[in-house]
Structure formats: C-alpha cells, structure tokens
Design an enzyme around this catalytic site. Structure first.
Site, PDB file in Angstrom:
ATOM      1  N   ARG A  61       5.661   0.144  -1.530  1.00 11.64           N
ATOM      2  CA  ARG A  61       6.420   1.128  -2.306  1.00 11.64           C
ATOM      3  C   ARG A  61       6.162   2.555  -1.860  1.00 11.64           C
ATOM      4  NH1 ARG A  61       5.142  -2.922  -5.650  1.00 11.64           N
ATOM      5  NH2 ARG A  61       3.210  -1.927  -6.293  1.00 11.64           N
ATOM      6  N   GLU A  98     -10.012  -5.596  -7.228  1.00 12.67           N
ATOM      7  CA  GLU A  98     -10.737  -5.970  -8.436  1.00 12.67           C
ATOM      8  C   GLU A  98     -11.622  -7.193  -8.154  1.00 12.67           C
ATOM      9  OE1 GLU A  98      -8.051  -6.250 -11.648  1.00 12.67           O
ATOM     10  OE2 GLU A  98      -9.634  -6.323 -13.161  1.00 12.67           O
TER      11      GLU A  98
END
Ligand code: AMP
Length: 174
Positions: A61, A98
């Site tokens: 993006r 994460e």
C-alpha cells in the site's frame, strides 16, 4: 489537513487479517478523488524544499502513495518489497513482527551516495516496517529526507523505532 475529515474515509475492519487486529482500511480514501489528491498533495508539499531525489514506497500500500508523490516532487520511485520479488541484486533487512521476523528488500543500485530519499507507507503500526525501510536506504549510502505515512497507530509506539534524525510525518492518529 483536517484529521477528523480524513478519518471519515478510513474504515475499521475488526479481526482482519487475524483475530485481535483492527485493520485500518484506506480503500474509501483512495476511492474518493478529492481526498486522495489532497493527501498526495499535502505529503508532497511538505517535502517540496527537501531536495528529494527518490520516493521509496513500501509494498504494497505504500506504493499507492509513493508513486504520485514522486511525480509531484519530480523524483524517481523506488520499490521496497517483500522477499523474492525484486529481480536484480538486493539488500535485505530483517525486522520483527508480532510473532517472528520478516524481510524487506531493495535493489542495491536503486539509490546511493548523494541521493535523498523520502520513505512512504500507508500505516505505521509497531514501526518495524518503517525502521527496516529507512535502514535499507541508509545502508545504500543515501540520505533520508523523512518517513511519511497516512495513518499512525500511536498506541503501538512505533514512533520510538524511527531512527534519531529522521522526521516521521503522519496525518491521522489513533
Ligand atoms: P508495522 O511494521 O507494525 O509498523 O506495520 C506496518 C505495516 O503493516 C504497514 O505496511 C501497514 O500497511 C501494515 N499494517 C500494520 N498494522 C495495520 C493495521 N492495523 N491496519 C492496516 N495496516 C496495518
């Protein structure tokens, strides 16, 4: 830019792409001609005097904003991509997710000494992607004009991962 007005064009998608993540969907913003143009012009204008030679967009993006900003600034566009996508010799940078790690890559000959690069993505979350992208540009010997993104998830503290001396510009905060 009016932050509250911009927020009207960013949609929360709970539990995407996995449970517990609230995905900031910018596709309504992109689909609105006036808002998309305003964002691109605002980010471009901020760096108009910064001597930017290249705008590096982070897959995927980041590309959407980086390319029009590059043309507005009269700069080139450089892709920073996920591993195995770039066809020529690459520089790789690992960064933490994460759970686990991932890699980002840039073509070794994309930029170098004397170049001034603006790095662009859509969202700053934990800051790992931005920090790795800045690192790649610096490892090639280029200067970094700044790091720009549309959205910053302040509660994740990503700003603290941006190297000292690199300005982070974001338009919308959560
Ligand atoms: P991070 O490395 O944690 O800052 O993650 C930033 C990258 O992941 C950007 O390229 C974003 O496009 C994407 N990303 C992370 N979290 C979100 C989110 N909540 N909504 C939309 N995109 C996200």
């Amino acid at each position: 830019m009016d932050e509250e007005a911009l927020k009207q064009h960013i949609r929360d998608i709970p539990d995407f792409p996995e449970p517990g993540i609230v995905f900031k969907d910018i596709t309504p913003l992109l689909a609105n001609a006036d808002v998309f143009r305003a964002v691109v012009l605002h980010l471009s204008d901020h760096y108009a005097e910064a001597g930017v030679t290249h705008v590096a967009g982070v897959e995927a993006r980041g590309f959407i904003f980086a390319a029009p900003i590059a043309t507005h600034l009269g700069a080139g566009f450089v892709p920073i991509r996920k591993p195995g996508k770039l066809p020529h010799q690459v520089e790789s940078q690992e960064y933490e997710l994460e759970y686990g790690t991932d890699l980002l890559e840039i073509h070794r000959d994309a930029v170098g000494n004397g170049d001034v690069v603006l790095v662009v993505d859509d969202v700053i979350a934990t800051g790992g992607t931005a920090a790795a992208s800045i690192n790649l540009v610096q490892r090639l010997g280029a200067g970094v004009a700044g790091m720009a993104a549309v959205v910053e998830l302040d509660f994740l503290g990503g700003r603290s991962k941006i190297p000292e001396g690199v300005e982070l510009l974001t338009l919308v905060h959560y």
